[in-house]
Scaffold this motif. Structure first.
Motif, PDB file in Angstrom:
ATOM      1  N   SER A  38       0.909  -1.571   0.265  1.00 30.16           N
ATOM      2  CA  SER A  38      -0.307  -0.037   0.229  1.00 30.16           C
ATOM      3  C   SER A  38       0.504   0.914   0.593  1.00 30.16           C
ATOM      4  O   SER A  38       0.182   2.271  -0.505  1.00 30.16           O
ATOM      5  N   GLU A  88      -9.944   4.359 -10.727  1.00 33.25           N
ATOM      6  CA  GLU A  88     -10.182   4.046  -9.710  1.00 33.25           C
ATOM      7  C   GLU A  88      -9.300   3.555  -8.898  1.00 33.25           C
ATOM      8  O   GLU A  88      -9.235   4.006  -7.813  1.00 33.25           O
ATOM      9  N   LYS A  89      -8.458   2.496  -9.346  1.00 25.88           N
ATOM     10  CA  LYS A  89      -7.349   1.989  -8.289  1.00 25.88           C
ATOM     11  C   LYS A  89      -6.624   3.139  -8.032  1.00 25.88           C
ATOM     12  O   LYS A  89      -5.926   3.128  -6.955  1.00 25.88           O
ATOM     13  N   HIS A 140      -6.687   6.114  -7.785  1.00 26.84           N
ATOM     14  CA  HIS A 140      -7.108   6.738  -7.014  1.00 26.84           C
ATOM     15  C   HIS A 140      -7.020   6.753  -5.284  1.00 26.84           C
ATOM     16  O   HIS A 140      -6.531   6.862  -4.642  1.00 26.84           O
ATOM     17  N   GLU A 141      -7.286   5.077  -5.258  1.00 27.18           N
ATOM     18  CA  GLU A 141      -7.134   4.271  -4.426  1.00 27.18           C
ATOM     19  C   GLU A 141      -6.019   4.707  -3.768  1.00 27.18           C
ATOM     20  O   GLU A 141      -5.748   4.604  -2.378  1.00 27.18           O
ATOM     21  N   GLU A 142      -4.339   4.101  -4.328  1.00 26.11           N
ATOM     22  CA  GLU A 142      -3.920   3.949  -4.244  1.00 26.11           C
ATOM     23  C   GLU A 142      -2.990   5.193  -3.692  1.00 26.11           C
ATOM     24  O   GLU A 142      -1.821   5.145  -2.618  1.00 26.11           O
ATOM     25  N   ARG A 150      -3.783   6.265  -0.019  1.00 23.23           N
ATOM     26  CA  ARG A 150      -3.513   5.573   0.945  1.00 23.23           C
ATOM     27  C   ARG A 150      -1.799   6.254   1.764  1.00 23.23           C
ATOM     28  O   ARG A 150      -2.088   5.782   2.654  1.00 23.23           O
TER      29      ARG A 150
END
Length: 858
Positions: free
Chosen positions: A170, A522-523, A525-527, A530
């Motif tokens: 992460s 989306e992924k 932005h998620e990373e 974190r």
């Protein structure tokens, strides 16, 4: 012939287990586009001998050709520089080199280029006005009459390790870690000194240092006391700040020599010290079965610039080659039993020696014409072979070999095992002995004479024997059948790498299909979410630009491209306008006026703009009248955008409308609210700087109305985890806006004439240098029509928000990535506007480079 120890078969079998050119979506390598020269009767571009090319971290490619003039019977040595998104827009410059160019090298920032020739001249090229298609020779050095065989910029001490095995972690710090690495030379305070090192054919090493005052400090020294001919050489760097040079005289019966070079500055003079390191003989010359089979060493390369312990060697004859990978290891020196009895060697006291050991070798191959090494800093040691083989689908682990039959092989950088293969138009799969004989007697085949891998190893550029540029796409899965999640993870990992390093990510976009866009955004932005707050702030604009370039590749996400560009513009305006605020007293408190503005606006949720304004120290907002007036275009954009957003709120159910994402973005709405307060205060000082609205009523206070509605909308989504729907009253009031104020047309997007959208259907695109292709055939161009100005309509300077007219008379520059257009020269003399323009002097909003546009662009 039995294979030598450690060797692995490389040539594909007659059954052909690898996909050929155009073998469909599962192919490991395929042609994206080809760009060639226009054929002229009297003067023509022909490949120079040797031909060289270089690929920068900004996705600029430089390569050489010779311009042949049949009337005068002479050659002009040309350097060509292209941006991979606009390969036809080639910048060709007469290099001024009297002899053939032997080396091209980009610096670490991708903004300067070194060229060296067979007469010992080295030139440094820099961008003119930071334009990717305008270059000039600034400084240089020379070793008169001594051809340069190897060239490199000195190391700046920055090294990032990329951990493929931690791609699912992460934290970016786990995936990409900073390695302790010393610069080749440091100035006072530890700042790395810029310069370059070159090796000449007579065995000299020359170092040129760029002093801060612009002068060049040059020194030349012999590599060793007994100077001998150097046919091939390469340069690498050690973590301790030393330089390692590998040399060969071209004969496989001679040793490959290695030297340590130390550079220092003593009494304002450059000093070079050299030391001989362990040498090696190629395995093929010590193998009795192959002793005289490969008389010449044709390629000598360190596996990486900052990895001096591993070297790749290729020996050849007229028809075939063999490739070997060697590694430098520390080994214990055996001690004679007599000395063991006198003084036993225990533990760490055992004497150590450095020795070259062969890691792997290939069987007999077709003749190698070019080698391209990966630039991804994946740390691989000698013990990593098993791990590396398990992850061989990752492209950064492979190096490329081009052959005289026109094929290109990707092989593992340590084990030399086959990973992927590409068959060019002139190369065929060998079926039987007769076919092979026919191929070899059919005349010279078209093959790559120079090759370079991109900085993520997802693309390969080759210049062939006709001077034509080919761009190859290298699959992230290397032709292996991987599930969609694994393919996405590879692309995501490399996008994160580019986000952290600041490198251009064009070559990653080559592999993004429309159905991947939503997932990747989306992924990504998620990373990003974190990461810690400090890193998020550093990367905040880069991720928005990255999302915009991804969304451009799918027709369903085109409207979001508009939003991301508007967000970049909003962030820039907010930073610039806040930076103009100055504290009233010199003994300032901890917080700046900009920070206090943010704090007050977030605490006071009143819908009345004047009540919010009362809580601020208005003396901090006092600016000169000329400054306020010069900012009117930027202020007008803020006012227009707020009005557009509020008027579009009743249609919020439609995500295909530009501005949709802002209606749920509390942070952006908060920025608009702060700017409205600042503009209100400045309007009291100079009313003419206020945004101009066309209202149906003379008595209406438009700014108060918009601020009230904006605040109500902001309150619905100020907390990201508790977003509420706007109430009916707010929607009804927004419905009335078009009857109270004239809703402006927003200039959403510039026309983007790049090549990336033409490459999504995996069909080969044929291009010609100097001739721009038509916009016909763009996959998603029709989707852009609603958001761009039609041809013939007035053009706009996207950064200054000035109208340029239908046929601009001012010289303009456009972004190589998003197509944003702005004037080349500033029409302003006000300091505040110059500060705004200075933000974009090197790069566009999206981080792309600028290129000069023709005067009458359409």
């Amino acid at each position: 012939t039995p294979p030598s120890p450690g060797s692995v078969p490389l040539a594909p079998s007659s059954e052909g287990c690898f996909p050929a050119q155009g073998a469909g979506p599962g192919a490991a390598m395929d042609l994206a586009y080809v760009c060639e020269w226009e054929k002229k009767p009297k003067s023509n571009h022909c490949p120079s001998i040797p031909l060289v090319c270089a690929w920068s971290c900004r996705n600029l490619i430089a390569f050489t050709t010779d311009l042949k003039n049949e009337e005068e019977k002479d050659l002009t040595h040309m350097i060509h520089i292209i941006d991979t998104e606009h390969p036809w827009d080639v910048y060709s410059v007469n290099s001024g080199h009297a002899e053939v160019i032997t080396c091209l090298e980009w610096d670490q920032s991708g903004s300067r280029l070194l060229s060296a020739d067979a007469d010992g001249h080295i030139k440094c090229w820099s961008m003119t006005d930071h334009l990717a298609n305008s270059w000039e020779n600034t400084v240089g050095s020379m070793v008169e009459g001594d051809p340069v065989v190897a060239l490199s910029w000195l190391h700046n001490g920055v090294k990032l390790a990329l951990h493929v095995e931690k791609s699912g972690a992460s934290n970016f710090g786990e995936k990409f870690s900073r390695v302790k690495f010393s610069p080749s030379l440091t100035l006072f305070g530890g700042k790395p000194m810029e310069g370059w090192i070159a090796v000449t054919i007579s065995g000299l090493v020359t170092v040129s240092l760029l002093k801060p005052n612009g002068q060049v400090l040059t020194s030349t020294e012999s590599l060793c006391r007994l100077r001998c001919r150097v046919a091939l050489a390469d340069v690498a760097f050690t973590g301790g700040g030393n330089i390692v040079v590998a040399t060969s005289d071209g004969s496989s019966t001679s040793p490959v020599q290695f030297y340590k070079v130390c550079v220092s500055v003593v009494n304002e003079k450059c000093k070079i010290d050299t030391e001989i390191l362990p040498s090696l003989f190629m395995r093929c010359t010590t193998d009795p079965a192959r002793k005289d089979k490969y008389p010449a060493i044709t390629h000598l390369k360190f596996l990486a610039r900052d990895m001096s312990e591993q070297v790749l060697l290729c020996a050849s004859n007229q028809n075939s080659s063999i490739v070997e990978c060697w590694s430098l290891r520390k080994e214990g020196l055996p001690v004679n039993n007599i000395f063991q009895q006198i003084s036993p060697v225990v533990g760490d006291k055992q004497p150590m020696i450095l020795k070259w050991r062969i890691l792997s070798a290939t069987n007999d191959l077709d003749r190698v014409s070019a080698v391209a090494l990966p630039k991804l800093p994946i740390s691989l040691t000698n013990t990593d072979l098993k791990v590396a083989n398990d992850t061989k689908f990752f492209p950064g682990l492979g190096l490329a070999l081009a052959f005289h039959d026109g094929s290109v092989h990707i092989v593992h950088r340590l084990s030399l095992q086959m990973m992927a293969v590409f068959y060019g138009s002139s190369s065929q799969r060998p079926v039987d002995e007769q076919t092979i004989k026919r191929q070899r007697t059919a005349g010279p085949l078209v093959h790559f004479k120079a090759m370079q891998l991109s900085w993520t190893s997802l693309a390969l550029a080759g210049i062939d024997s006709h001077g034509k540029l080919s761009m190859l796409r290298i699959s992230p899965s290397m032709g292996h059948v991987l599930d969609m999640n694994m393919s996405l993870r590879h692309l995501l990992f490399l996008l994160e790498y580019c986000m952290v390093t600041g490198y251009d990510w064009w070559d990653i976009l080559l592999h993004v299909q429309p159905n991947m866009v939503q997932n990747l955004v989306e992924k990504l932005h998620e990373e990003y979410m974190r990461q810690n707050a400090a890193l998020q702030q550093v990367l905040s604009t880069r991720i928005v630009a990255m999302k915009a370039s991804l969304c451009k590749l799918s027709s369903s996400t085109i409207a979001r491209v508009c939003d991301y560009h508007a967000k970049l513009f909003l962030i820039a305006i907010s930073c610039t306008l806040k930076s103009l605020l100055r504290p009233h007293f010199l003994n300032t408190p901890d917080k700046s006026p900009g920070d206090r503005l943010t704090e007050v606006c977030s605490k006071i949720t009143d819908v009345d703009i004047d009540k919010v304004m009362i809580n601020l120290k208005t003396e901090e907002f006092v600016l000169e009248m000329t400054t306020l007036q010069s900012l009117q275009q930027l202020i007008q954009w803020v006012g227009d955008f707020v009005l557009y957003l509020l008027a579009s709120l009743p249609n919020q159910g439609s995500p295909v409308r530009p501005g949709h994402s802002f209606l749920r973005d509390g942070a952006s709405l908060g920025m608009f609210r702060e700017l409205m307060v600042v503009i209100r205060i400045w309007g009291l000082l100079k009313p003419s700087c206020l945004p101009v609205y066309t209202a149906t009523s003379d008595t209406q206070d438009s700014m108060s109305l918009l601020f009230r509605l904006l605040t109500k909308l902001w309150l619905c989504c100020r907390e990201e985890n508790h977003i509420t729907e706007p109430d009916d009253t707010l929607i009804d009031e927004c419905c009335l806006l078009p009857s109270q104020l004239l809703i402006p047309n927003i200039d959403w997007l510039p026309i983007n004439d790049g090549i990336i959208s033409k490459l999504q259907n995996k069909q080969l695109v044929r291009l010609q240098f100097g001739k721009a292709p038509g916009l016909v055939g763009h996959t998603v161009s029709s989707q852009f029509d609603a958001f761009v100005r039609a041809p013939g309509q007035p053009k706009i300077d996207h950064l200054r928000r000035l109208h340029l007219g239908a046929f601009p008379t001012e010289e303009c520059k456009s972004c190589t990535r998003c197509g944003c257009v702005t004037m080349l020269k500033s029409p302003n003399k006000v300091t505040a506007v110059k500060q705004w323009e200075q933000r974009w002097i090197k790069n566009c909003l999206c981080g792309g480079l600028w290129r000069r546009m023709p005067l009458s662009y359409s």
